[in-house]
Design an enzyme around this catalytic site. Structure first.
Site, PDB file in Angstrom:
ATOM      1  N   ARG A 125      -0.600   4.659 -12.165  1.00 16.70           N
ATOM      2  CA  ARG A 125       1.004   4.767 -11.967  1.00 16.70           C
ATOM      3  C   ARG A 125       1.646   4.367 -13.616  1.00 16.70           C
ATOM      4  NH1 ARG A 125       1.105   1.841  -6.408  1.00 16.70           N
ATOM      5  NH2 ARG A 125       0.355   3.648  -4.964  1.00 16.70           N
ATOM      6  N   ARG A 133      10.133   4.130  -3.819  1.00 18.35           N
ATOM      7  CA  ARG A 133       9.369   3.538  -4.741  1.00 18.35           C
ATOM      8  C   ARG A 133       8.971   4.627  -5.880  1.00 18.35           C
ATOM      9  NH1 ARG A 133       3.647   0.742  -3.347  1.00 18.35           N
ATOM     10  NH2 ARG A 133       2.951   2.741  -3.303  1.00 18.35           N
ATOM     11  N   ARG A 183      -0.633   8.804   3.413  1.00 23.67           N
ATOM     12  CA  ARG A 183      -0.261   7.234   3.562  1.00 23.67           C
ATOM     13  C   ARG A 183       0.136   7.124   4.858  1.00 23.67           C
ATOM     14  NH1 ARG A 183      -0.490   4.379  -1.907  1.00 23.67           N
ATOM     15  NH2 ARG A 183      -1.955   5.475  -3.191  1.00 23.67           N
TER      16      ARG A 183
END
Ligand SMILES: Nc1ncnc2c1ncn2[C@@H]1O[C@H](COP(=O)(O)OP(=O)(O)OP(=O)(O)O)[C@@H](O)[C@H]1O
Ligand SMILES: Nc1nc2c(ncn2[C@@H]2O[C@H](COP(=O)(O)O)[C@@H](O)[C@H]2O)c(=O)[nH]1
Length: 223
Positions: A44, A163, A174
């Site tokens: 990320r 996020r 997820r």
């Protein structure tokens, strides 16, 4: 494997494991070391290869990482980012204590990542999914098992969306994994403690209290 008793932190992606860990490691400098996992997922923004939250400057290959740099990282517990081929090779060579497929990517804990931390007599922290928990239970690591859970799946979804690290596809995967994780965390005997991370302060206090005995042992040994 020797050293203080390791800690396995598990729980759905987005439950707040890294957030709590970062705080714990900041408050107890020189007590914990993070076991840097391997993964095949893409880094990320801001994530760096091989950077773990260790409270001593950490020698990784030729790179000495200052604590301040590590603590300023948003995600805080970076990985060894590898290809599937490289990861599979390591698994086939017996280099991993556990590995799992999560949300379309491979993740795993190498034996050396734990040994590196234990060699410094620090409490080794492992952040793994529920498959990792099950596989570590088959080893002789003997960690303290802690599950961090969100107050609800809706709140978890909001945290993950806010996020801004996941694509819609990854987010859905997820959430699917989270439903399974939330169910399994309720099974008796899997975890030494399940912490609902609703109010961050309260969750942190619970985490601190379950670890304080082990923390004090490390602090005493350093005196
Ligand atoms: N108690 C809380 N209340 C509100 N927001 C929180 C709380 N705890 C964590 N968060 C936020 O939720 C998001 C997910 O937290 P975090 O990244 O720590 O989760 P994680 O369990 O480490 O996820 P992953 O396994 O994907 O790394 C972050 O943006 C964090 O700031
Ligand atoms: N079984 C393992 N699970 C791991 C490992 N390292 C991280 N994880 C888990 O993966 C998910 C997703 O992490 P993210 O950084 O992509 O958001 C999360 O639940 C972690 O706990 C590992 O070495 N083994």
């Amino acid at each position: 494997m020797s050293g203080p008793r390791p800690v396995v932190l598990s729980g759905p992606s987005g439950a707040g494991k890294s957030t709590l860990l970062k705080r714990l490691m900041k408050e107890y400098e020189g007590v914990f070391g993070f076991s840097v996992s391997h993964t095949t997922r893409n880094p990320r923004p801001g994530e760096e290869d091989g950077k773990g939250l260790n409270c001593l400057p950490m020698l990784l290959g030729a790179t000495l990482l200052p604590v301040a740099d590590v603590l300023s990282s948003e995600t805080s517990e970076d990985y060894h980012f590898v290809t599937r081929e490289k990861m599979q090779e390591g698994i086939d060579n017996g280099e991993f204590i556990e590995n799992a497929e999560f949300s379309g990517n491979m993740y795993g804990t190498s034996k050396s990542s734990i040994e590196d931390v234990q060699a410094q007599n620090l409490i080794c922290i492992l952040d793994v999914d529920i498959q990792g928990v099950k596989n570590i239970k088959k080893t002789d690591l003997n960690p303290i098992y802690i599950s961090i859970q969100p107050p609800s799946i809706e709140i978890l979804e909001k945290r993950l969306r806010d996020r801004q690290t996941e694509t819609e596809d990854s987010l859905q995967k997820r959430l699917e994994a989270a439903r399974i994780d939330m169910e399994l965390s309720e099974e008796p005997g899997v975890f030494d403690m399940v912490i609902i991370n609703d109010d961050l302060e309260e969750a942190y206090e619970k985490l601190r209290s379950v670890l304080i005995e082990e923390i004090e042992k490390v602090q005493d040994a350093k005196k």
